[in-house]
Design a protein around this motif. Sequence first.
Motif, PDB file in Angstrom:
ATOM      1  N   GLN A  28     128.976  96.046  84.106  1.00 35.23           N
ATOM      2  CA  GLN A  28     129.109  97.500  84.179  1.00 35.23           C
ATOM      3  C   GLN A  28     129.571  98.082  82.832  1.00 35.23           C
ATOM      4  O   GLN A  28     130.155  97.376  82.001  1.00 35.23           O
ATOM      5  CB  GLN A  28     130.105  97.860  85.276  1.00 35.23           C
ATOM      6  N   PRO A  29     129.342  99.391  82.612  1.00 31.73           N
ATOM      7  CA  PRO A  29     129.817 100.029  81.375  1.00 31.73           C
ATOM      8  C   PRO A  29     131.324  99.842  81.201  1.00 31.73           C
ATOM      9  O   PRO A  29     132.067  99.722  82.185  1.00 31.73           O
ATOM     10  CB  PRO A  29     129.458 101.504  81.582  1.00 31.73           C
ATOM     11  N   ASP A  30     131.765  99.835  79.958  1.00 30.09           N
ATOM     12  CA  ASP A  30     133.175  99.572  79.638  1.00 30.09           C
ATOM     13  C   ASP A  30     134.117 100.467  80.432  1.00 30.09           C
ATOM     14  O   ASP A  30     135.107 100.000  81.008  1.00 30.09           O
ATOM     15  CB  ASP A  30     133.423  99.784  78.136  1.00 30.09           C
ATOM     16  N   GLY A 237     127.409  93.749  78.774  1.00 33.43           N
ATOM     17  CA  GLY A 237     128.598  94.287  79.425  1.00 33.43           C
ATOM     18  C   GLY A 237     129.762  93.311  79.457  1.00 33.43           C
ATOM     19  O   GLY A 237     130.929  93.718  79.458  1.00 33.43           O
ATOM     20  N   HIS A 240     132.849  93.309  76.648  1.00 30.97           N
ATOM     21  CA  HIS A 240     134.053  94.136  76.777  1.00 30.97           C
ATOM     22  C   HIS A 240     135.182  93.347  77.441  1.00 30.97           C
ATOM     23  O   HIS A 240     136.321  93.347  76.947  1.00 30.97           O
ATOM     24  CB  HIS A 240     133.719  95.387  77.599  1.00 30.97           C
ATOM     25  N   VAL A 259     120.347  94.395  77.693  1.00 28.11           N
ATOM     26  CA  VAL A 259     120.991  95.442  78.494  1.00 28.11           C
ATOM     27  C   VAL A 259     120.235  95.571  79.819  1.00 28.11           C
ATOM     28  O   VAL A 259     119.010  95.700  79.831  1.00 28.11           O
ATOM     29  CB  VAL A 259     120.982  96.799  77.765  1.00 28.11           C
ATOM     30  N   LYS A 264     123.722  99.920  84.022  1.00 25.82           N
ATOM     31  CA  LYS A 264     124.265 101.002  83.201  1.00 25.82           C
ATOM     32  C   LYS A 264     124.083 102.384  83.832  1.00 25.82           C
ATOM     33  O   LYS A 264     124.431 103.395  83.218  1.00 25.82           O
ATOM     34  CB  LYS A 264     123.624 100.983  81.809  1.00 25.82           C
ATOM     35  N   THR A 267     128.257 105.923  86.200  1.00 24.46           N
ATOM     36  CA  THR A 267     129.073 106.739  85.296  1.00 24.46           C
ATOM     37  C   THR A 267     130.332 107.178  86.032  1.00 24.46           C
ATOM     38  O   THR A 267     130.407 107.117  87.268  1.00 24.46           O
ATOM     39  CB  THR A 267     128.313 107.985  84.814  1.00 24.46           C
TER      40      THR A 267
END
Length: 303
Positions: A28-30, A237, A240, A259, A264, A267
């Motif tokens: 997942q995104p940072d 991901g 991170h 990616v 991603k 949000t």
Amino acid sequence: MNSTLNVIQRINSLKQDRRAIILAHNYQPDVIQDIADFVGDSLELSQQAACNQADVIVFCGVHFMAETAYILSPQKSVLLPDSHAGCPMADMISAEELRAKKQELPQTPVVCYVNSSAAVKAESDICCTSANAVKVVQSLTQHEILFVPDKYLGQWVSSQTSKKLHMWPGFCPTHSRIQPQHIIELKARYPEAKVMVHPECPEEISALADTVPSTSGMLRYAKQSDARQFIVGTEIGIIHRLQKEAPGKEFIPVTPHIVCPNMKLTTLDKVLQCLEDMQPLVTVPEDIRSRAYTAVRRMLQVG
């Protein structure tokens, strides 16, 4: 910055009001990893979904992961922040296709990678993740096994066991983009670096690695190793979390282009929205859920 902090504060407030827990996959995104109550690989997230006391699970991942959480905890509300977060590999096999293949291989147990739909799990004997696939296969008494849907994970498992695996021709498009030359060039630049690649990678990539673990296996390896540099062959991901949990060490992605677009899609705004609206809810019809539950429960019993 204030807007981001405000969204996080509202998420935390709603979490308390809803008695919710946020689970996030390592890809997942940072910022999503940073707000999650638990970050892990598919096996760890399945275990958390099974044992947590929350009323609501916000699953920051892709659809099959949220389905698995519901399979294990149908009494909970399972939310997926973006309903379009799917998995191309999971779409490479259907329950109907699996039933047809089972007719070709009668009496052959089906080991199903969790990267699959609930309907496919329901047609399987036992599930596995990349963390426990070898252990799951070895736990079966039969010599021949039908392994679905990831042929590359199946090839890796086959190389680690004496079992004969019949493999479905599915694969992860993200991991399949890693080329041998990516690793060869990085090893020339970083000769002391250890190479970690995910078992969803093709055989020629795994052959270049020092270790072929799940994402959480990569974390354990990096923390325990004396090496200071690591070439990382999986979705970016994970970098991170590696940097957070193994500070002072250097992590070099095989290429910045590995990616997963579906991972991603999550949000902060979507996490907030789903907690506000209690949508999108992920459910599984009970006749499918109960059969899929048997396969997932067997996996968790193996460990």
